[in-house]
Design a protein around this motif. Structure first.
Motif, mmCIF file in Angstrom:
data_model
loop_
_atom_site.group_PDB
_atom_site.id
_atom_site.type_symbol
_atom_site.label_atom_id
_atom_site.label_comp_id
_atom_site.label_asym_id
_atom_site.label_seq_id
_atom_site.Cartn_x
_atom_site.Cartn_y
_atom_site.Cartn_z
ATOM 1 N N LEU A 127 10.817 11.476 -4.579
ATOM 2 C CA LEU A 127 10.730 10.959 -6.180
ATOM 3 C C LEU A 127 10.297 12.116 -7.060
ATOM 4 C CD1 LEU A 127 8.866 7.602 -6.009
ATOM 5 C CD2 LEU A 127 11.050 8.040 -6.351
ATOM 6 N N LEU A 128 9.904 13.354 -5.897
ATOM 7 C CA LEU A 128 9.477 13.797 -7.032
ATOM 8 C C LEU A 128 10.019 15.007 -7.172
ATOM 9 C CD1 LEU A 128 5.745 14.625 -6.069
ATOM 10 C CD2 LEU A 128 6.265 13.802 -8.312
ATOM 11 N N LEU A 142 1.625 10.961 -3.433
ATOM 12 C CA LEU A 142 2.508 12.093 -2.120
ATOM 13 C C LEU A 142 3.856 12.174 -2.204
ATOM 14 C CD1 LEU A 142 1.010 9.370 0.904
ATOM 15 C CD2 LEU A 142 0.143 11.163 0.081
ATOM 16 N N GLY A 143 4.771 11.382 -3.088
ATOM 17 C CA GLY A 143 6.351 12.316 -3.474
ATOM 18 C C GLY A 143 7.142 12.066 -2.712
ATOM 19 N N ILE A 176 2.528 12.512 -11.793
ATOM 20 C CA ILE A 176 2.055 11.404 -11.051
ATOM 21 C C ILE A 176 0.238 11.303 -11.508
ATOM 22 C CG2 ILE A 176 3.652 11.736 -9.699
ATOM 23 C CD1 ILE A 176 2.110 12.854 -7.526
ATOM 24 N N GLY A 177 0.262 12.275 -12.402
ATOM 25 C CA GLY A 177 -1.349 11.873 -12.265
ATOM 26 C C GLY A 177 -2.176 12.905 -10.972
ATOM 27 N N LYS A 178 -3.405 12.242 -10.649
ATOM 28 C CA LYS A 178 -3.995 13.294 -9.423
ATOM 29 C C LYS A 178 -4.299 11.774 -8.297
ATOM 30 C CE LYS A 178 -6.591 16.161 -11.728
ATOM 31 N NZ LYS A 178 -8.245 16.900 -12.342
ATOM 32 N N ALA A 190 1.259 -1.009 0.032
ATOM 33 C CA ALA A 190 0.062 -0.383 -0.027
ATOM 34 C C ALA A 190 0.853 1.512 -0.380
ATOM 35 C CB ALA A 190 -1.149 -0.135 0.877
ATOM 36 N N VAL A 191 1.849 1.108 0.905
ATOM 37 C CA VAL A 191 3.175 2.329 0.368
ATOM 38 C C VAL A 191 3.742 2.555 -0.505
ATOM 39 C CG1 VAL A 191 5.039 3.343 2.022
ATOM 40 C CG2 VAL A 191 3.003 2.028 3.043
ATOM 41 N N ALA A 192 3.972 1.814 -0.635
ATOM 42 C CA ALA A 192 4.693 1.791 -2.120
ATOM 43 C C ALA A 192 3.551 2.244 -3.235
ATOM 44 C CB ALA A 192 4.964 0.700 -2.788
ATOM 45 N N TYR A 193 2.766 1.464 -3.073
ATOM 46 C CA TYR A 193 1.735 2.065 -4.586
ATOM 47 C C TYR A 193 1.337 3.611 -4.170
ATOM 48 C CZ TYR A 193 -2.840 2.524 -7.004
ATOM 49 O OH TYR A 193 -3.924 3.240 -7.967
#
Length: 155
Positions: A68-69, A63-64, A142-144, A55-58
């Motif tokens: 990653l952002l 959430l950045g 990343i999309g919304k 779930a966290v990886a998804y």
């Protein structure tokens, strides 16, 4: 705050394990040897950890997390767009600012050993026609987040 998070996670794991042990013991009419309890507890700990990690990886990109952002944060800073020498490009005037929509960036590709071209619009995503320049939104990367929740529920 980190201590509270760690304690909360540990308490959740403990609750998950004890609930699973009680359910297994109940399904076996109260008989669950100690070796069986250890196996069930270990399996429950692993499965809960894997489920939580998935779930966290998804949601990590949405959430950045894990920086990653950083490229998105870098694009929030307005660039000082260079000027083009019009004598070389045969445009009107002596120089003009680069048009990120129509101008092309030329570069030397070291891997192929050839000169290549790419439109500035593929490199620079900010809108420099406004003052101050408008940076791209995070949804372009990343999309919304609401879409992420929607797909997560579907999966």
């Amino acid at each position: 705050t980190e201590l509270a998070l760690v304690l909360s996670v540990l308490w959740s794991f403990k609750t998950s394990i004890t609930t699973r042990l009680k359910a297994k013991k109940f399904s076996l009419d109260g008989f669950l040897p100690s070796l069986g309890a250890v196996v069930v507890a270990t399996r429950t700990l692993l499965m809960t950890g894997i489920k939580t990690a998935c779930a966290v990886a998804y949601f990590t990109p949405y959430l950045g997390l894990f920086s990653l952002l950083q490229h998105f944060q870098a694009e929030q800073i307005a660039l000082n767009i260079p000027f083009v020498n019009c004598e070389i490009l045969n445009c009107t005037g002596y120089s003009r600012q680069i048009d990120t929509d129509t101008d092309i960036f030329h570069y030397w590709n070291v891997e192929t050993g050839k000169a290549e071209s790419v439109p500035y619009s593929e490199i620079i995503r900010s809108n420099y026609k406004t003052d101050p320049p408008t940076p791209p939104g995070s949804y372009e990367y990343i999309g919304k987040l609401q879409d992420g929740y929607f797909y997560f529920i579907i999966i």
